[in-house]
Design a protein around this motif. Structure first.
Motif, mmCIF file in Angstrom:
data_model
loop_
_atom_site.group_PDB
_atom_site.id
_atom_site.type_symbol
_atom_site.label_atom_id
_atom_site.label_comp_id
_atom_site.label_asym_id
_atom_site.label_seq_id
_atom_site.Cartn_x
_atom_site.Cartn_y
_atom_site.Cartn_z
ATOM 1 N N ASP A 11 2.742 0.885 3.506
ATOM 2 C CA ASP A 11 4.100 0.347 3.361
ATOM 3 C C ASP A 11 5.067 1.369 2.786
ATOM 4 O OD1 ASP A 11 3.544 -2.454 4.132
ATOM 5 O OD2 ASP A 11 2.278 -2.420 2.347
ATOM 6 N N ALA A 58 0.279 3.249 8.660
ATOM 7 C CA ALA A 58 -0.390 2.052 8.149
ATOM 8 C C ALA A 58 0.175 1.574 6.822
ATOM 9 C CB ALA A 58 -1.890 2.318 8.002
ATOM 10 N N SER A 78 0.867 -1.182 0.000
ATOM 11 C CA SER A 78 0.000 0.000 0.000
ATOM 12 C C SER A 78 0.897 1.222 0.000
ATOM 13 C CB SER A 78 -0.908 -0.003 1.235
ATOM 14 O OG SER A 78 -0.131 -0.124 2.429
ATOM 15 N N VAL A 134 -8.909 3.466 6.274
ATOM 16 C CA VAL A 134 -7.548 3.237 5.783
ATOM 17 C C VAL A 134 -7.229 1.741 5.728
ATOM 18 C CG1 VAL A 134 -5.101 3.513 6.371
ATOM 19 C CG2 VAL A 134 -6.644 5.483 6.465
ATOM 20 N N TYR A 135 -7.523 1.025 6.813
ATOM 21 C CA TYR A 135 -7.169 -0.390 6.844
ATOM 22 C C TYR A 135 -8.082 -1.229 5.955
ATOM 23 C CZ TYR A 135 -3.566 0.240 10.301
ATOM 24 O OH TYR A 135 -2.399 0.617 10.929
ATOM 25 N N ARG A 136 -9.299 -0.758 5.748
ATOM 26 C CA ARG A 136 -10.173 -1.458 4.799
ATOM 27 C C ARG A 136 -9.580 -1.406 3.396
ATOM 28 N NH1 ARG A 136 -16.483 0.091 3.312
ATOM 29 N NH2 ARG A 136 -16.886 -1.745 1.986
ATOM 30 N N ILE A 138 -6.356 -0.863 2.661
ATOM 31 C CA ILE A 138 -5.086 -1.587 2.659
ATOM 32 C C ILE A 138 -5.312 -3.087 2.458
ATOM 33 C CG2 ILE A 138 -3.223 -2.346 4.206
ATOM 34 C CD1 ILE A 138 -3.042 0.513 5.192
ATOM 35 N N ASN A 139 -6.414 -3.602 2.994
ATOM 36 C CA ASN A 139 -6.713 -5.026 2.888
ATOM 37 C C ASN A 139 -7.758 -5.337 1.817
ATOM 38 O OD1 ASN A 139 -5.065 -6.076 5.188
ATOM 39 N ND2 ASN A 139 -6.372 -4.694 6.349
ATOM 40 N N SER A 173 -9.416 5.340 10.664
ATOM 41 C CA SER A 173 -8.589 4.141 10.777
ATOM 42 C C SER A 173 -9.266 2.959 10.103
ATOM 43 C CB SER A 173 -8.333 3.829 12.259
ATOM 44 O OG SER A 173 -7.554 2.663 12.398
ATOM 45 N N ARG A 174 -10.562 2.815 10.304
ATOM 46 C CA ARG A 174 -11.311 1.722 9.674
ATOM 47 C C ARG A 174 -11.253 1.840 8.148
ATOM 48 N NH1 ARG A 174 -16.643 2.419 11.831
ATOM 49 N NH2 ARG A 174 -15.768 1.526 13.747
#
Length: 259
Positions: free
Chosen positions: A190, A188, A22, A130-132, A134-135, A127-128
């Motif tokens: 890479d 968060a 990411s 961003v990580y959603r 990313i994954n 945060s939810r």
């Protein structure tokens, strides 16, 4: 926690491919951040500022936080061929979230909510989000490369001397987000790529590592290990990024030309 998939690893895995990572891409207005996205293979630009309208690009233009989340829903369940999804820009996405939180709480500004509730909601939902991304995976299970575009912000650097803050004469070059949103995003992802123009050659380049000079501290970032990392500066083009990624990680991971 019992289940047939809960098996402990027995060996280290190899470096993974570019689309398993990411990235944040930031730079000054007008340097061509959105144009750079158009060089990425099978990229969907989620255009929140209208930057793709005057170029050949595959894009959508949500007008609210709810619409933005709705498009992410579709990327997860609909049939499509997109391998890269870009938020253009994260600055505007943060503003949309702020508008949504204010509307939900019935306040004019996030800070007006009692007991810090507004800012707590902002950080949780950001945060939810961003990580959603990313994954993010398509309906067929393949991983999608997320890229967050940000505008550049220049902040005078200071240092504490006793009870006084004194300007150092240096400038922090970073993304144009409030600290709460910035810390969540930059920690968060890479990679944090800084887009700039080389004064001698006039070419557009990407910084991949944090850089300190006599005048500036540039908040770029690249994960890896000694002998297994991107070079500090690369050409600003998808093909160049793929080539350098494969070279840096010894072609051990999934090949980036599969994106």
């Amino acid at each position: 926690m019992k289940g047939k998939n809960n098996v402990l690893p027995t060996a280290a895995h190899k470096p993974r491919g570019l689309k398993d990572s990411s990235a944040v891409l930031f730079g000054r207005h007008g340097l061509g951040k959105t144009y750079l996205l158009t060089t990425f293979a099978r990229a969907l630009i989620i255009d929140l500022e209208g930057g793709s309208r005057m170029m050949r690009a595959t894009s959508i233009e949500p007008n609210s936080w709810a619409e933005l989340l709705g498009w992410i829903d579709k990327l997860e369940v609909d049939d499509h061929e997109f391998d890269t999804v870009a938020i253009d820009t994260a600055d505007r996405a943060w503003a949309m979230l702020e508008e949504s939180v204010c509307k939900e709480l019935g306040v004019k500004t996030v800070g007006d909510a009692a007991h810090g509730k507004g800012w707590a909601m902002m950080k949780t939902q950001w945060s939810r989000f961003v990580y959603r991304l990313i994954n993010l995976r398509a309906g067929d299970g393949r991983k999608i490369l997320p890229i967050f575009l940000c505008h550049e912000k220049l902040v005078p650097m200071t240092e504490r001397r006793g009870e006084t803050s004194i300007e150092t004469g240096r400038t922090l070059v970073s993304v144009n987000l409030p600290n709460s949103g910035k810390l969540i995003l930059l920690s968060a992802v890479d990679f944090v790529f800084h887009l700039f123009i080389d004064e001698k050659s006039g070419k557009r380049l990407l910084r991949t590592q944090a850089t300190d000079t006599a005048e500036f501290r540039i908040e770029a970032k690249g994960r890896g290990a000694p002998g297994c990392a991107l070079p500090p500066v690369i050409h600003a083009h998808f093909g160049a990024l793929c080539a350098e990624f494969d070279k840096a990680f010894n072609n051990e991971g999934e090949q980036t030309d599969a994106i």
